[in-house]
Scaffold this motif. Structure first.
Motif, PDB file in Angstrom:
ATOM      1  N   ASN A  50       0.830  -1.207   0.000  1.00 36.58           N
ATOM      2  CA  ASN A  50       0.000   0.000   0.000  1.00 36.58           C
ATOM      3  C   ASN A  50       0.863   1.255   0.000  1.00 36.58           C
ATOM      4  O   ASN A  50       1.960   1.256   0.544  1.00 36.58           O
ATOM      5  N   VAL A 101      -5.187   6.652  -5.062  1.00 37.05           N
ATOM      6  CA  VAL A 101      -5.818   5.640  -5.908  1.00 37.05           C
ATOM      7  C   VAL A 101      -5.601   6.073  -7.358  1.00 37.05           C
ATOM      8  O   VAL A 101      -6.173   7.058  -7.813  1.00 37.05           O
ATOM      9  N   MET A 105      -4.180   0.603 -10.725  1.00 38.27           N
ATOM     10  CA  MET A 105      -4.073  -0.025  -9.412  1.00 38.27           C
ATOM     11  C   MET A 105      -5.073  -1.180  -9.324  1.00 38.27           C
ATOM     12  O   MET A 105      -6.222  -1.044  -9.735  1.00 38.27           O
ATOM     13  N   GLN A 109      -5.950  -3.935  -3.984  1.00 38.66           N
ATOM     14  CA  GLN A 109      -5.152  -2.938  -3.274  1.00 38.66           C
ATOM     15  C   GLN A 109      -6.021  -1.765  -2.825  1.00 38.66           C
ATOM     16  O   GLN A 109      -5.871  -1.254  -1.710  1.00 38.66           O
ATOM     17  N   VAL A 110      -6.959  -1.344  -3.662  1.00 39.92           N
ATOM     18  CA  VAL A 110      -7.870  -0.264  -3.289  1.00 39.92           C
ATOM     19  C   VAL A 110      -8.706  -0.690  -2.086  1.00 39.92           C
ATOM     20  O   VAL A 110      -8.891   0.070  -1.137  1.00 39.92           O
ATOM     21  N   ARG A 111      -9.181  -1.919  -2.116  1.00 36.02           N
ATOM     22  CA  ARG A 111      -9.981  -2.454  -1.001  1.00 36.02           C
ATOM     23  C   ARG A 111      -9.181  -2.439   0.305  1.00 36.02           C
ATOM     24  O   ARG A 111      -9.691  -2.094   1.365  1.00 36.02           O
ATOM     25  N   VAL A 147     -14.763   4.674  -7.515  1.00 32.30           N
ATOM     26  CA  VAL A 147     -13.641   4.109  -8.253  1.00 32.30           C
ATOM     27  C   VAL A 147     -14.224   3.142  -9.276  1.00 32.30           C
ATOM     28  O   VAL A 147     -15.004   2.260  -8.918  1.00 32.30           O
ATOM     29  N   VAL A 155      -7.997  -0.075 -11.750  1.00 33.66           N
ATOM     30  CA  VAL A 155      -8.621   1.243 -11.717  1.00 33.66           C
ATOM     31  C   VAL A 155      -8.555   1.888 -13.100  1.00 33.66           C
ATOM     32  O   VAL A 155      -7.496   1.935 -13.728  1.00 33.66           O
ATOM     33  N   THR A 158     -11.352   7.627 -11.194  1.00 31.55           N
ATOM     34  CA  THR A 158     -11.911   7.902  -9.869  1.00 31.55           C
ATOM     35  C   THR A 158     -12.620   9.250  -9.924  1.00 31.55           C
ATOM     36  O   THR A 158     -12.392  10.045 -10.837  1.00 31.55           O
TER      37      THR A 158
END
Length: 174
Positions: A50, A101, A105, A109-111, A147, A155, A158
């Motif tokens: 992260n 973000v 990505m 990883q966003v989660r 997102v 991604v 956003t």
């Protein structure tokens, strides 16, 4: 007004819970006593990639996710170090974190960065999936961070919009 008072009650309760926990002093048992069972427990290796891993990526650390979605405007990540003490408590739904973000990505990883979203919407015709989180951009500015992911779960874009459902927005009264 009912939903508004419930939301204000949650915020007040969270503030009291947070005030009772001191980094480096509070234990895992203290955190669980105040916040209950976490939505998810992340291991240090889960969070090492992260953009802001900090204490969460230290060997032996575990991060507890406390989600306040879909009605709340925060998600907390509370890190317990290898020594069993709280080493970090963060509210992760912030414009600063949203700026991290980036296109390409991975969804996972966003989660891990933002916690469980309030809403997941598949868009089959576009072969995309949209995640949304409620957050507050100031004391009276309820917003939704969106997102959009492509078919490969990366991604694409956003954005942030006013939360039209929030009490007080466009005359909404609950």
């Amino acid at each position: 007004m009912g939903i508004l008072s419930v939301l204000l009650g949650l915020v007040a309760c969270d503030n009291q819970r947070i005030a009772a926990l001191e980094e480096g002093v509070a234990t895992e048992a203290d955190v669980r006593q105040r916040f209950g069972e976490p939505e998810k427990i992340w291991q240090a290796s889960d969070l090492a990639g992260n953009p802001f891993p900090g204490a969460a990526a230290e060997p032996g650390a575990r991060t507890f996710e406390y989600n306040r979605q879909p009605e709340g405007q925060v998600n907390y990540m509370i890190t317990i170090g290898a020594d069993g003490k709280m080493s970090a408590l963060r509210q992760v739904l912030t414009p600063q974190n949203f700026a991290l973000v980036l296109p390409g990505m991975p969804m996972e990883q966003v989660r891990k960065m933002l916690g469980k979203p309030m809403k997941i919407t598949p868009l089959p015709l576009k072969q995309e999936t949209v995640y949304e989180w409620r957050y507050s951009d100031g004391p009276n500015t309820p917003r939704i961070f969106r997102v959009e992911f492509d078919k490969d779960l990366k991604v694409v874009r956003t954005g942030s919009v006013v939360d039209e459902r929030a009490p007080g927005v466009n005359g909404n009264v609950s």
